[in-house]
Scaffold this active site. Structure first.
Site, mmCIF file in Angstrom:
data_model
loop_
_atom_site.group_PDB
_atom_site.id
_atom_site.type_symbol
_atom_site.label_atom_id
_atom_site.label_comp_id
_atom_site.label_asym_id
_atom_site.label_seq_id
_atom_site.Cartn_x
_atom_site.Cartn_y
_atom_site.Cartn_z
ATOM 1 N N SER A 122 73.749 3.260 -48.505
ATOM 2 C CA SER A 122 73.198 4.588 -48.755
ATOM 3 C C SER A 122 73.447 4.941 -50.207
ATOM 4 C CB SER A 122 73.897 5.612 -47.849
ATOM 5 O OG SER A 122 73.626 6.941 -48.255
ATOM 6 N N TYR B 289 81.126 10.215 -43.531
ATOM 7 C CA TYR B 289 80.018 9.268 -43.462
ATOM 8 C C TYR B 289 79.951 8.401 -44.713
ATOM 9 C CZ TYR B 289 75.212 7.575 -43.884
ATOM 10 O OH TYR B 289 74.112 6.793 -44.086
#
Length: 269
Positions: free
Chosen positions: A136, A149
């Site tokens: 990400s 996360y």
């Protein structure tokens, strides 16, 4: 089609990976698209049948199920695309630790377990292959409220770099894909997770303040990017024999991440 690859994809029951699986199959590759739960498997099988794609095989793969994992590791593939993941949000200083452990188990430990099995088999059989990790933009910086996360994605970045150095002598390649804030619904639903446990009577982080922070982040035009751009990149990146180790998309996100990493060297407390 020359250089047809057999590609196993985790977490292909929705989002980027589902669309990319279909796109790579249309390009001629043999796809094993896996999904965590049976309703996703059934839905994707129906979609594949309606599209008339006989080179997509849809299977159940829950990374927490040792029998699913063992079955997946028995398959003969050229590329493993570790895409499955989940996200917990909220202040790291207050989040219940069982949620942190669960997020790391799903995003780091279980993909690593699956990958280790394939690496051992590939080296034993002297097979050249490739591993792709969906990381990400958050694997390279930390926005407030998303620390749990993105810390899993930071860990995944390090693991991918280490594995790349370890397996290169055996003809195995490693890449990461680092999407920006594309509008797939993942970020929006992830932002809701903190409100399962955040309690104004117990936590110093207040629900309204955190919601306002998330709303501001998600309202940005840069948080609503058309996912087709990333899907098209994935369709090109995953089957390729050559390319960059790290693949950030779009370009303005890559530029922003480089600026943020540079700024970290001069940040003061």
């Amino acid at each position: 089609m020359k250089n047809v690859k057999t590609i196993l994809i985790t977490g292909a029951g929705s989002g980027f990976a589902e669309a990319a699986a279909i796109g790579m199959a249309k390009a001629g590759h043999n796809i094993i698209a896996t999904a965590q739960i049976s309703p996703q498997v059934a839905a994707l099988r129906n979609k594949v049948a309606n599209l008339g794609l006989d080179n997509i095989r849809v299977e159940k793969l829950d990374l927490h199920d040792p029998y699913d994992v063992a079955f997946a590791q028995s398959l003969d593939i050229d590329i493993l695309w570790n895409n499955a993941g989940m996200g917990e949000t909220g202040p790291v200083s207050e989040i219940p630790l069982d949620l942190v452990r669960r997020n790391f188990e799903t995003n780091v430990f279980k993909p690593l377990e699956l990958t280790q099995g394939f690496i051992a088999k590939w080296i034993k059989n002297k097979k050249q292959a490739k591993i792709v990790f969906t990381s990400s933009m958050g694997g390279l910086f930390t926005p407030g409220g998303f620390g749990t996360y993105v810390s899993t994605k930071h860990a995944l970045e390090s693991i991918a770099e280490a594995i790349a150095q370890e397996v290169t002598p055996f003809g195995i390649k490693v890449q990461t894909i680092n999407p920006g804030a594309y509008l797939t619904g993942f970020n929006e639903t992830m932002a809701d997770t903190a409100f399962r446990w955040l309690d104004d009577s117990k936590n110093f982080t207040k629900r309204d303040a955190l919601r306002a922070t998330f709303d501001e982040l998600l309202a940005s035009p840069h948080g609503h990017l058309d996912p087709q751009e990333m899907i098209d990149r994935m369709i090109a990146i995953v089957p390729a024999d050559t390319g960059k180790f790290r693949n950030v998309c779009p370009q303005f996100v890559e530029d922003m991440l480089k600026e943020a990493q540079t700024a970290a060297w001069t940040a003061e407390i």
